[in-house]
Design a protein around this motif. Structure first.
Motif, short mmCIF file in Angstrom:
data_model
loop_
_atom_site.label_atom_id
_atom_site.label_comp_id
_atom_site.label_asym_id
_atom_site.label_seq_id
_atom_site.Cartn_x
_atom_site.Cartn_y
_atom_site.Cartn_z
N GLN A 125 3.91 -3.26 -7.93
CA GLN A 125 4.91 -2.44 -8.62
C GLN A 125 5.54 -1.37 -7.73
O GLN A 125 6.72 -1.07 -7.87
CB GLN A 125 4.27 -1.76 -9.84
CG GLN A 125 3.78 -2.70 -10.92
CD GLN A 125 3.19 -1.96 -12.10
OE1 GLN A 125 3.46 -0.79 -12.34
NE2 GLN A 125 2.35 -2.66 -12.86
N PHE A 126 4.74 -0.79 -6.83
CA PHE A 126 5.22 0.37 -6.09
C PHE A 126 4.53 0.41 -4.73
O PHE A 126 3.73 1.29 -4.45
CB PHE A 126 4.89 1.64 -6.90
CG PHE A 126 5.72 2.84 -6.55
CD1 PHE A 126 7.00 3.00 -7.06
CD2 PHE A 126 5.20 3.84 -5.74
CE1 PHE A 126 7.75 4.13 -6.77
CE2 PHE A 126 5.95 4.97 -5.44
CZ PHE A 126 7.22 5.11 -5.95
N LEU A 127 4.87 -0.57 -3.89
CA LEU A 127 4.24 -0.62 -2.57
C LEU A 127 4.62 0.62 -1.78
O LEU A 127 5.75 1.09 -1.81
CB LEU A 127 4.65 -1.88 -1.82
CG LEU A 127 4.16 -3.20 -2.40
CD1 LEU A 127 4.57 -4.36 -1.51
CD2 LEU A 127 2.66 -3.20 -2.62
N ASN A 128 3.63 1.14 -1.04
CA ASN A 128 3.82 2.44 -0.42
C ASN A 128 3.53 2.40 1.08
O ASN A 128 4.32 1.88 1.85
CB ASN A 128 2.96 3.48 -1.14
CG ASN A 128 3.58 4.84 -1.12
OD1 ASN A 128 3.86 5.38 -0.06
ND2 ASN A 128 3.82 5.42 -2.31
N ASP A 129 2.38 2.90 1.50
CA ASP A 129 2.14 3.04 2.93
C ASP A 129 1.58 1.76 3.53
O ASP A 129 1.02 0.91 2.84
CB ASP A 129 1.19 4.20 3.19
CG ASP A 129 1.28 4.70 4.63
OD1 ASP A 129 2.26 4.36 5.32
OD2 ASP A 129 0.37 5.42 5.07
N TYR A 163 -1.84 -4.05 6.13
CA TYR A 163 -2.31 -3.62 4.82
C TYR A 163 -1.27 -2.70 4.20
O TYR A 163 -0.67 -1.86 4.89
CB TYR A 163 -3.64 -2.87 4.95
CG TYR A 163 -4.75 -3.70 5.56
CD1 TYR A 163 -5.78 -4.22 4.78
CD2 TYR A 163 -4.75 -3.97 6.93
CE1 TYR A 163 -6.79 -4.99 5.35
CE2 TYR A 163 -5.75 -4.74 7.51
CZ TYR A 163 -6.76 -5.25 6.72
OH TYR A 163 -7.75 -6.02 7.29
N VAL A 164 -1.04 -2.86 2.89
CA VAL A 164 -0.06 -2.03 2.20
C VAL A 164 -0.63 -1.61 0.85
O VAL A 164 -1.23 -2.42 0.13
CB VAL A 164 1.29 -2.77 2.05
CG1 VAL A 164 1.14 -4.08 1.27
CG2 VAL A 164 2.33 -1.86 1.41
N SER A 165 -0.46 -0.34 0.51
CA SER A 165 -0.99 0.19 -0.74
C SER A 165 0.02 0.04 -1.87
O SER A 165 1.23 0.10 -1.65
CB SER A 165 -1.34 1.67 -0.56
OG SER A 165 -0.19 2.43 -0.21
N ASP A 166 -0.49 -0.16 -3.07
CA ASP A 166 0.33 -0.12 -4.28
C ASP A 166 -0.14 1.07 -5.11
O ASP A 166 -1.20 1.02 -5.74
CB ASP A 166 0.22 -1.41 -5.08
CG ASP A 166 1.21 -1.47 -6.25
OD1 ASP A 166 1.73 -0.39 -6.64
OD2 ASP A 166 1.48 -2.55 -6.76
N MET A 167 0.65 2.13 -5.11
CA MET A 167 0.24 3.37 -5.75
C MET A 167 0.16 3.26 -7.27
O MET A 167 -0.58 3.99 -7.91
CB MET A 167 1.21 4.50 -5.35
CG MET A 167 0.68 5.89 -5.60
SD MET A 167 1.89 7.14 -5.18
CE MET A 167 2.81 7.26 -6.72
N PHE A 168 0.92 2.34 -7.86
CA PHE A 168 0.95 2.25 -9.33
C PHE A 168 -0.17 1.39 -9.89
O PHE A 168 -0.54 1.56 -11.05
CB PHE A 168 2.30 1.70 -9.79
CG PHE A 168 3.34 2.77 -10.01
CD1 PHE A 168 3.52 3.80 -9.10
CD2 PHE A 168 4.15 2.75 -11.14
CE1 PHE A 168 4.48 4.78 -9.30
CE2 PHE A 168 5.10 3.73 -11.35
CZ PHE A 168 5.28 4.75 -10.43
N THR A 169 -0.70 0.45 -9.12
CA THR A 169 -1.70 -0.48 -9.66
C THR A 169 -3.08 -0.30 -9.05
O THR A 169 -4.01 -1.03 -9.40
CB THR A 169 -1.26 -1.94 -9.46
OG1 THR A 169 -1.16 -2.22 -8.06
CG2 THR A 169 0.09 -2.20 -10.12
N GLY A 194 2.13 4.74 -15.66
CA GLY A 194 3.43 4.74 -15.02
C GLY A 194 4.03 6.10 -14.79
O GLY A 194 5.22 6.21 -14.48
N ASN A 195 3.22 7.15 -14.92
CA ASN A 195 3.72 8.52 -14.80
C ASN A 195 2.95 9.27 -13.71
O ASN A 195 2.05 10.05 -14.00
CB ASN A 195 3.60 9.24 -16.14
CG ASN A 195 4.25 10.62 -16.12
OD1 ASN A 195 4.94 10.98 -15.17
ND2 ASN A 195 4.03 11.40 -17.17
#
Length: 283
Positions: free
Chosen positions: A118-122, A132-138, A182-183
């Motif tokens: 949903q929200f891939l980040n770093d 490696y990539v983080s998903d902050m929303f999930t 989601g907030n």
């Protein structure tokens, strides 16, 4: 006695230098939604991810020369690009549902889909070249290996991971703080975590939650530098979990970059559309 006095004086001078206050030396403007920055020493070039505005496809990655002047746009049409990591001539960028791969030598851009993201980040790269990539929303970390993206860890214990960096084979995580509604703005604080890639065991570096954490780097003394997006604070955090404030900035301090050779810290400020450059980051 004279030699002893000289030794004491030198020690005091070194200590004073080591604890010198960070000094803002440069503001790099005209970078809408600046989120992450990396430096390619071989090209003497900085690469910055720009989230830009609210329109779909207005995100990009740009190149700046060593004097922070614009060179080129190396990728455009992105959704919301965030963390950047570099491996040779290839940039990897987290962009919502995709991990973006940019070949700097050819200009080719490949989008790797991360299923259910949903929200891939770093982004961080291990010594084998796996990404490696983080998903902050999930609260998931994905892994790109052999040109395929898979779920590496899916756990609320990751506390909705944001920043990632490898140090001595261990993955360190700057966690935003766990939420599932989601907030993120109302999320509780997260901690600095460590993940053993072999066992996938998650352990806490900071015993207590520290903030809504974003970027994470390691300094020249092997301590961590961690930014808090919501509070606008940048911390120094030891491997034993002790923390102290380095910088107190406005909200929006993003995915930081630290240069151990020049003792400079680069802080993207997305809401201001600029990158702040500090020196005397000698901890």
């Amino acid at each position: 006695m004279r030699n002893l006095a000289l030794t004491i004086t030198a020690s005091v001078a070194i200590s004073a230098s080591a604890m010198a206050e960070p000094l803002l030396t440069q503001t790099i403007p005209n970078l809408p939604g600046a989120e992450s920055i990396v430096f390619d020493s071989s090209k003497q070039t900085y690469f910055v991810s720009l989230q830009a505005g609210d329109k779909a496809g207005d995100g990009s990655v740009v190149a700046l020369n060593k004097d922070f002047q614009f060179i080129a746009t190396v990728a455009s049409g992105l959704e919301n690009p965030k963390g950047i990591a570099m491996n040779g001539d290839t940039l990897f960028v987290g962009d919502m549902e995709h991990l973006i791969e940019i070949d700097l030598s050819s200009g080719a851009v490949v989008k790797h889909e991360a299923k259910n993201a949903q929200f891939l980040n770093d982004v961080a790269i291990d010594d084998k070249g796996d990404v490696y990539v983080s998903d902050m929303f999930t609260s998931v970390i994905y892994k790109l290996s052999d040109n395929k993206v898979t779920t590496w860890i899916d756990s609320p214990k990751l506390e909705n991971p944001n920043g990632l960096t490898f140090i001595d084979g261990q993955l360190y995580v700057a966690a935003w703080g766990y939420f599932n509604d989601g907030n993120p703005i109302e999320a509780p604080y997260g901690r600095v975590l460590k993940v053993d890639p072999t066992t996938k065991q998650i352990s806490a570096i900071t015993e207590k939650p520290l903030g809504n954490l974003d970027g994470i780097q390691v300094d020249n003394r092997d301590d961590l530098i961690v930014s808090d997006w919501k509070q606008g604070v940048v911390y120094s955090v030891s491997k034993q979990g002790q923390s102290r404030i380095l910088l107190d900035l406005p909200r929006g301090a993003g995915d930081i970059y630290y240069s151990p050779n020049t003792y400079q810290l680069f802080v993207p400020m997305a809401l201001e559309g600029e990158v702040l450059v500090f020196r005397n980051i000698i901890l």
